[in-house]
Scaffold this motif. Structure first.
Motif, PDB file in Angstrom:
ATOM      1  N   UNK A 126       0.840  -1.206   0.000  1.00  0.00           N
ATOM      2  CA  UNK A 126       0.000   0.000   0.000  1.00  0.00           C
ATOM      3  C   UNK A 126       0.868   1.247   0.000  1.00  0.00           C
ATOM      4  N   UNK A 127       1.923   1.202   0.828  1.00  0.00           N
ATOM      5  CA  UNK A 127       2.819   2.358   0.880  1.00  0.00           C
ATOM      6  C   UNK A 127       3.404   2.617  -0.493  1.00  0.00           C
ATOM      7  N   UNK A 128       3.782   1.525  -1.190  1.00  0.00           N
ATOM      8  CA  UNK A 128       4.403   1.685  -2.508  1.00  0.00           C
ATOM      9  C   UNK A 128       3.430   2.285  -3.517  1.00  0.00           C
ATOM     10  N   UNK A 129       2.194   1.758  -3.535  1.00  0.00           N
ATOM     11  CA  UNK A 129       1.269   2.241  -4.565  1.00  0.00           C
ATOM     12  C   UNK A 129       0.639   3.583  -4.210  1.00  0.00           C
ATOM     13  N   UNK A 130       0.460   3.860  -2.890  1.00  0.00           N
ATOM     14  CA  UNK A 130      -0.265   5.084  -2.527  1.00  0.00           C
ATOM     15  C   UNK A 130       0.656   6.266  -2.207  1.00  0.00           C
ATOM     16  N   UNK A 131       1.891   5.975  -1.834  1.00  0.00           N
ATOM     17  CA  UNK A 131       2.777   7.088  -1.487  1.00  0.00           C
ATOM     18  C   UNK A 131       3.939   7.196  -2.462  1.00  0.00           C
ATOM     19  N   UNK A 132       4.713   6.111  -2.575  1.00  0.00           N
ATOM     20  CA  UNK A 132       5.912   6.185  -3.399  1.00  0.00           C
ATOM     21  C   UNK A 132       5.580   6.516  -4.856  1.00  0.00           C
ATOM     22  N   UNK A 133       4.680   5.724  -5.452  1.00  0.00           N
ATOM     23  CA  UNK A 133       4.402   5.899  -6.880  1.00  0.00           C
ATOM     24  C   UNK A 133       3.892   7.295  -7.236  1.00  0.00           C
TER      25      UNK A 133
END
Lengths: 287, 339
Positions: free
Chosen positions: B229-236
């Motif tokens: 979730x962190x990757x798709x909602x924040x990082x990306x």
């Protein structure tokens, strides 16, 4: 959460994930080096054993291949290296000096049209260089500069991306108070640039110098268009000769010649890899 | 300090600002002469009939209207060259950006703490710095037919019949003529591009990810977000400007692809029609046989327009969505405040 309830399976899953990651990374490293390893090994083997199969054990034909390569006319690798070295050195020095100068002008002085000049540089940064090659060639033809190194060197003075980089670096790393202090001490504007700014920019200049030099050394399109006598061939142009029929019968020699063109870059790269990787990372975050 | 200020302003305002012009002058003069003028000259030539025939007869330049464009768009290989370039760029770029993202995700994951990152970066970036021409000729030799290293490896592994292969007389019947087949050559060219560039893209993405404020990740973790979730909602979303930068620079570079496909070309190979790129075609028009500068310039102008329009479209797509999302969020926030 899972950390607290199932510490064991969590750490196990993590260990499994890490193992997979390390295997993938090692495989990618091998993939990077493998073609070059084959090249270096085959440079020491003769044509017959190369055709018998792939091997990573060096042969003993290095000297023979070297002799064959030297006996072939029109493959003067030292001349090619010298030509490339000359072009790359000149264009790197010019590009660094004048692009930094332009960046200095944009950072230190408040003049009318400063913003416009910067916007212009940002826009031309996006223009692909090869689209103007035809117009460039006919222009050089008119000036009688075809088959000279000048059109490969002088245009380096205007390197938009370099101005952009140096400007970013200067905004962070060149305190205007120093420039001001030098001015009060009676230093001329030009002398301030040479004696205060350039030394302060050394780390950035060193990184950019590597990229400039390698970029110029590796270029194929422009020299192919402009150079036609073989004694002026650059290294990549010389490489294209290796594809010709007279080399078809002796692959050991082809690999040796390739290895010789790659070796200088290998040495430079592994000696300076720390700075190069840092420079690449810097390039990405510029926006 | 207060006493100094008027003096300083005096010195700056009166004396030195003109030096700004002097210092940017060399750049602009050289740019105008060696880059801006050639570009305008190319556009000019695109509307001229101008060629040097095989017998060194100079024709033109005389005004030719849109005939060069009409000519290159209806005859010759322009359309095919554009298609080839786009296909080879796309099949290199998609795996390149995916692998780079995956590696960057691994390398920045604080949970994983991957060691040896420096060494891995040095290794995977390495092909990028080596002369593309040398790399291409190396692959060209590796894929040689019938008795190149790849073919002999296939025989060693048993993919092609070893006994038949090792007999010089019959080797050609089982070996694969990689560089005479269009799709094989396309894939090899795309692979070399991918192999040379994914390390570069990965390093850029890692730098971008490290630039994201750690507070955001911590906050998300506290709120119970999973790593995915962190990757798709924040990082990306925060990586978008850098992704756009990567996409546009790769596109501009990819559309100018020359060194690798040129070196991969085998004399008289039927694969040529499927691997000739736009810049190769320009070179062919102005360099071999009749040197047709008018048509070469017309193809250059088409390439320029194509790259420009595509870059602008990309900018708009990427930034518009961002703004739309920001507007949406704002509206939501306002609604929330009202309630």
């Amino acid at each position: 959460m899972s950390k607290r309830t199932e510490p064991k399976s969590y750490s196990k899953a993590l260990a499994a994930e890490k193992t997979v990651i390390y295997i993938v990374c090692i495989a990618l490293c091998v993939l990077s080096i493998f073609p070059f390893a084959v090249m270096f090994v085959n440079a020491t083997r003769d044509n017959y054993s190369i055709q018998q199969g792939m091997s990573l054990i060096p042969g003993d034909m290095l000297l023979t291949n070297w002799q064959t390569l030297n006996e072939r006319q029109n493959f003067d690798i030292l001349q090619g290296m010298w030509n490339s070295m000359f072009i790359a050195t000149c264009s790197t020095v010019l590009a660094l000096y004048f692009s930094t100068l332009a960046a200095y002008g944009l950072v230190v002085y408040r003049f009318k049209g400063r913003q416009l000049a910067f916007t212009f540089i940002m826009v031309v940064l996006m223009i692909p260089t090869q689209v103007s090659a035809v117009g460039f060639f006919t222009f050089m033809y008119k000036l009688n500069l075809v088959n000279t190194f000048i059109p490969l060197i002088i245009p380096a003075i205007a390197s938009p991306s370099l101005v952009f980089f140096m400007r970013q670096y200067m905004i962070a790393g060149l305190p205007l108070e120093i420039v001001e202090a030098a001015r009060i001490d009676g230093s001329s504007e030009f002398a301030t640039y040479n004696t205060i700014c350039l030394p302060l920019m050394k780390p950035a200049l060193a990184t950019q110098a590597i990229f400039c030099f390698v970029g110029s050394w590796n270029r194929l399109f422009e020299p192919t268009m402009l150079i036609n006598s073989q004694d002026k061939y650059t290294m990549p142009m010389l490489v294209s000769l290796l594809k010709s029929d007279r080399f078809r019968t002796d692959y050991g020699t082809v690999y040796l010649a390739l290895a010789l063109t790659v070796l200088p870059l290998f040495i430079v790269y592994f000696a300076l890899s720390k700075y190069i990787i840092a420079g690449v990372a810097l390039g990405g975050v510029k926006e | 300090m207060t006493q100094k200020t008027p003096k300083k302003r005096h010195a700056k305002g009166v004396d030195t600002s003109r030096y700004g012009y002097y210092f940017i002058a060399p750049f602009f003069i050289v740019y105008l002469v060696f880059q801006a003028y050639p570009l305008l000259n190319t556009v000019y030539l695109a509307f001229q009939r101008y060629m040097i025939t095989g017998t060194n007869k100079v024709v033109g330049p005389t005004f030719y209207g849109l005939k060069n464009f009409q000519n290159v768009l209806t005859k010759g290989s322009t359309i095919a060259a554009f298609q080839n370039t786009i296909i080879m760029w796309v099949i290199n770029f998609i795996p390149q950006i995916l692998l780079a993202l995956l590696l960057a995700k691994w390398f920045t994951d604080t949970r994983l703490k991957i060691r040896g990152q420096g060494a891995i970066k040095v290794m995977v970036y390495m092909p990028n710095i080596i002369t593309a021409a040398s790399i291409s000729v190396l692959f060209y030799s590796l894929f040689a037919y019938p008795q190149g290293p790849v073919n002999s490896l296939l025989a060693q592994v048993g993919v092609i019949d070893k006994a038949t292969y090792l007999n010089t007389g019959t080797a050609a019947t089982v070996a694969i003529p990689f560089l005479e087949k269009g799709w094989h050559t396309r894939l090899i060219i795309a692979f070399i591009n991918f192999w040379m560039w994914y390390g570069n893209t990965m390093i850029v993405l890692v730098a971008g990810m490290l630039g994201i404020s750690p507070n955001l990740f911590e906050a998300a973790e506290v709120d119970g977000a999973t790593p995915n979730q962190i990757f798709t909602k924040i990082t990306m979303p925060l990586l978008k400007p850098i992704m756009l930068y990567t996409l546009v620079t790769s596109l501009i570079g990819g559309m100018q692809m020359y060194d690798i496909p040129q070196m991969m070309q085998q004399q008289g190979s039927p694969a040529k029609d499927m691997t000739m790129t736009v810049t190769m075609y320009i070179m062919e028009l102005v360099y071999t046989g009749t040197k047709d500068y008018g048509r070469g310039a017309a193809v250059s102008v088409l390439l320029f327009l194509f790259t420009g329009v595509l870059s602008i479209i990309l900018f708009f797509i990427m930034s518009d969505r961002d703004e739309a999302r920001a507007r949406k969020a704002q509206r939501k926030a306002r609604k929330g405040a009202k309630a």
